[in-house]
Design a protein around this motif. Structure first.
Motif, PDB file in Angstrom:
ATOM      1  N   LYS A 198      40.617  23.160 -81.000  1.00 51.68           N
ATOM      2  CA  LYS A 198      40.822  22.303 -82.177  1.00 51.68           C
ATOM      3  C   LYS A 198      40.551  23.093 -83.457  1.00 51.68           C
ATOM      4  O   LYS A 198      41.310  22.993 -84.438  1.00 51.68           O
ATOM      5  N   THR A 199      39.486  23.904 -83.456  1.00 51.78           N
ATOM      6  CA  THR A 199      39.165  24.714 -84.632  1.00 51.78           C
ATOM      7  C   THR A 199      40.259  25.732 -84.911  1.00 51.78           C
ATOM      8  O   THR A 199      40.605  25.987 -86.073  1.00 51.78           O
ATOM      9  N   ALA A 200      40.830  26.308 -83.854  1.00 52.91           N
ATOM     10  CA  ALA A 200      41.909  27.282 -84.018  1.00 52.91           C
ATOM     11  C   ALA A 200      43.156  26.632 -84.616  1.00 52.91           C
ATOM     12  O   ALA A 200      43.858  27.243 -85.437  1.00 52.91           O
ATOM     13  N   VAL A 201      43.436  25.403 -84.202  1.00 51.65           N
ATOM     14  CA  VAL A 201      44.579  24.677 -84.778  1.00 51.65           C
ATOM     15  C   VAL A 201      44.338  24.432 -86.261  1.00 51.65           C
ATOM     16  O   VAL A 201      45.241  24.626 -87.098  1.00 51.65           O
ATOM     17  N   LEU A 202      43.122  24.036 -86.620  1.00 49.69           N
ATOM     18  CA  LEU A 202      42.781  23.826 -88.025  1.00 49.69           C
ATOM     19  C   LEU A 202      42.967  25.109 -88.826  1.00 49.69           C
ATOM     20  O   LEU A 202      43.512  25.093 -89.945  1.00 49.69           O
ATOM     21  N   ALA A 256      46.624  16.632 -83.173  1.00 47.94           N
ATOM     22  CA  ALA A 256      47.724  15.862 -83.743  1.00 47.94           C
ATOM     23  C   ALA A 256      47.377  15.378 -85.155  1.00 47.94           C
ATOM     24  O   ALA A 256      48.223  15.412 -86.060  1.00 47.94           O
ATOM     25  N   LYS A 257      46.148  14.953 -85.351  1.00 45.43           N
ATOM     26  CA  LYS A 257      45.729  14.493 -86.681  1.00 45.43           C
ATOM     27  C   LYS A 257      45.783  15.632 -87.687  1.00 45.43           C
ATOM     28  O   LYS A 257      46.194  15.444 -88.845  1.00 45.43           O
ATOM     29  N   LEU A 258      45.380  16.842 -87.256  1.00 42.57           N
ATOM     30  CA  LEU A 258      45.442  18.004 -88.136  1.00 42.57           C
ATOM     31  C   LEU A 258      46.881  18.339 -88.520  1.00 42.57           C
ATOM     32  O   LEU A 258      47.139  18.883 -89.599  1.00 42.57           O
ATOM     33  N   VAL A 291      46.668  25.738 -89.395  1.00 44.67           N
ATOM     34  CA  VAL A 291      47.217  24.804 -90.388  1.00 44.67           C
ATOM     35  C   VAL A 291      46.866  25.268 -91.796  1.00 44.67           C
ATOM     36  O   VAL A 291      47.727  25.315 -92.695  1.00 44.67           O
ATOM     37  N   ARG A 292      45.619  25.642 -92.012  1.00 48.47           N
ATOM     38  CA  ARG A 292      45.183  26.089 -93.333  1.00 48.47           C
ATOM     39  C   ARG A 292      45.879  27.392 -93.729  1.00 48.47           C
ATOM     40  O   ARG A 292      46.254  27.576 -94.899  1.00 48.47           O
ATOM     41  N   ARG A 293      46.053  28.292 -92.778  1.00 42.28           N
ATOM     42  CA  ARG A 293      46.720  29.563 -93.077  1.00 42.28           C
ATOM     43  C   ARG A 293      48.170  29.336 -93.506  1.00 42.28           C
ATOM     44  O   ARG A 293      48.646  29.925 -94.475  1.00 42.28           O
ATOM     45  N   LEU A 294      48.858  28.454 -92.794  1.00 41.50           N
ATOM     46  CA  LEU A 294      50.246  28.172 -93.133  1.00 41.50           C
ATOM     47  C   LEU A 294      50.357  27.483 -94.497  1.00 41.50           C
ATOM     48  O   LEU A 294      51.285  27.753 -95.270  1.00 41.50           O
ATOM     49  N   GLU A 295      49.406  26.604 -94.780  1.00 47.43           N
ATOM     50  CA  GLU A 295      49.413  25.918 -96.074  1.00 47.43           C
ATOM     51  C   GLU A 295      49.164  26.892 -97.223  1.00 47.43           C
ATOM     52  O   GLU A 295      49.769  26.780 -98.298  1.00 47.43           O
ATOM     53  N   GLN A 296      48.283  27.855 -97.001  1.00 46.09           N
ATOM     54  CA  GLN A 296      47.983  28.832 -98.037  1.00 46.09           C
ATOM     55  C   GLN A 296      49.156  29.785 -98.260  1.00 46.09           C
ATOM     56  O   GLN A 296      49.415  30.213 -99.394  1.00 46.09           O
ATOM     57  N   GLN A 297      49.873  30.113 -97.192  1.00 46.84           N
ATOM     58  CA  GLN A 297      50.971  31.062 -97.295  1.00 46.84           C
ATOM     59  C   GLN A 297      52.177  30.490 -98.031  1.00 46.84           C
ATOM     60  O   GLN A 297      52.811  31.174 -98.831  1.00 46.84           O
ATOM     61  N   SER A 298      52.499  29.234 -97.735  1.00 42.63           N
ATOM     62  CA  SER A 298      53.728  28.670 -98.292  1.00 42.63           C
ATOM     63  C   SER A 298      53.552  27.307 -98.952  1.00 42.63           C
ATOM     64  O   SER A 298      54.537  26.677 -99.326  1.00 42.63           O
ATOM     65  N   GLY A 299      52.308  26.853 -99.070  1.00 42.08           N
ATOM     66  CA  GLY A 299      52.060  25.574 -99.719  1.00 42.08           C
ATOM     67  C   GLY A 299      52.306  24.366 -98.853  1.00 42.08           C
ATOM     68  O   GLY A 299      52.207  23.223 -99.312  1.00 42.08           O
ATOM     69  N   GLY A 300      52.609  24.581 -97.595  1.00 38.10           N
ATOM     70  CA  GLY A 300      52.863  23.471 -96.681  1.00 38.10           C
ATOM     71  C   GLY A 300      53.386  23.983 -95.349  1.00 38.10           C
ATOM     72  O   GLY A 300      53.659  25.176 -95.187  1.00 38.10           O
TER      73      GLY A 300
END
Length: 346
Positions: A219-223, A174-176, A226-235
């Motif tokens: 938890k690592t997979a969720v992280l 949830a924090k991620l 999250v990073r992949r989605l942020e890199q793809q579209s900036g958020g």
């Protein structure tokens, strides 16, 4: 025999009074609870020193509230019980100190209770109490264990997490996702709006053949997602956030259900008790109910308001122990807390 129970292991102050007269299931007379969630939200997690100070402020007013609710006075209390551990050392000391002081002032015996034993036995206060023996799934913020329970005090560890607990997996994921503290309930609510199969998340140890758990990899997979989605579209869009929450919840629940069924199969028992804060999760209850119904297994839960830490479960556990062994009581003297305490050792 009226038992006053005090719970102060972490971020809830709970006080309750139960009547354990006779050999039947003790009866809850009154209980009160104060949550520190709003105080800790600004810090994103529990601050031990603040938790301890707040317990000091709350425990006596809650005790007065409980006694008034039961129409009784302190003189009507026969035993004072408190959470001895596990938990935050400072927070535990508050409950232990108050219990010892009340015991000395009233000349009443005092009994320390294991926090997880309280959770494990809490379904006995429900409208559908279990019968011994049973398998217990203990799922709280810091603990995930499967126990064989033959009677009060007769516990055999069947499996446990080797890293993060299920509650930690909920909270950390949830924090991620940028959700506020406490993360688990927020993630579960958000998951209602998402698709559980949107992301292929791992189910660690799902096929190990052993009733042990591991959630750190999830938890690592969720992280990573999250990073992949942020890199793809900036958020992350709100839809993606909901889908990732639903996928995370589905992964945790699938592991909990499969491991519970494995423990039932290994023991040959046909009764399952689910206790602890994560036991309030609606999706977990639905999946466990459906799986156990197919296998003709009875499932028992605490009432929803007793899933979180509370004084009722401490008073109940003390009363059930005293029904079996009054020799566990001590009068006067000091007090002891055990921040780390293995349930199987009691």
């Amino acid at each position: 025999m009226r038992v006053l129970g005090i719970e102060s292991s972490c971020d809830e102050t709970g006080v309750a009074l139960v009547d354990g007269s006779g050999d039947g299931v003790p009866r809850l007379l009154s209980h009160a609870l104060h949550s520190q969630i709003s105080m800790h939200q600004a810090y994103g997690g529990v601050v031990p020193e603040l938790a301890s100070r707040d317990h000091i402020r709350r425990v006596l007013p809650l005790t007065r509230e409980v006694l008034a609710g039961a129409g009784l006075s302190l003189q009507d209390v026969d035993v004072v019980a408190y959470t001895q551990g596990p938990g935050l050392a400072g927070a535990l000391l508050v409950g232990a100190g108050v219990a010892a002081s009340l015991g000395a002032a009233l000349d009443r015996p005092v009994l320390g209770v294991h926090h997880l034993e309280g959770h494990l036995l809490s379904p006995f206060l429900s409208a559908d109490p279990p019968e011994f023996p049973f398998v217990a799934l203990l799922v709280s913020g810091g603990h995930t264990q499967l126990m064989r329970v033959d009677d009060v005090g007769s516990y055999e560890l069947l499996g446990e997490t080797i890293d993060d607990a299920a509650g930690e997996a909920f909270d950390k994921s949830a924090k991620l996702l940028g959700l506020p503290y406490p993360g688990g309930p927020h993630l579960s609510r958000l998951a209602e709006q998402g698709q559980a199969d949107a992301f292929a998340l791992p189910r660690p140890l799902l096929h190990s053949g052993k009733p042990d758990f591991s959630f750190a990899g999830l938890k690592t997979a969720v992280l990573t997602q999250v990073r992949r989605l942020e890199q793809q579209s900036g958020g992350i869009t709100e839809g993606q956030r909901a889908d990732l929450a639903a996928s995370t919840q589905a992964a945790i629940v699938e592991v909990l259900v499969k491991k519970s069924l494995l423990a039932l199969k290994e023991t040959g028992l046909k009764r399952l008790v689910v206790a602890g804060g994560v036991g309030a999760n609606r999706h977990l209850r639905e999946q466990l109910n459906a799986a156990c119904e197919r296998r003709k297994v009875r499932v028992h839960y605490p009432e929803l308001h007793l899933c979180t830490d509370n004084g009722a479960m401490i008073a109940l556990a003390a009363a059930l122990r005293l029904q079996r062994d009054m020799g566990a009581l001590t009068r006067g003297g000091g007090f002891e807390v055990r921040p780390r305490w293995d349930l199987a050792s009691i």
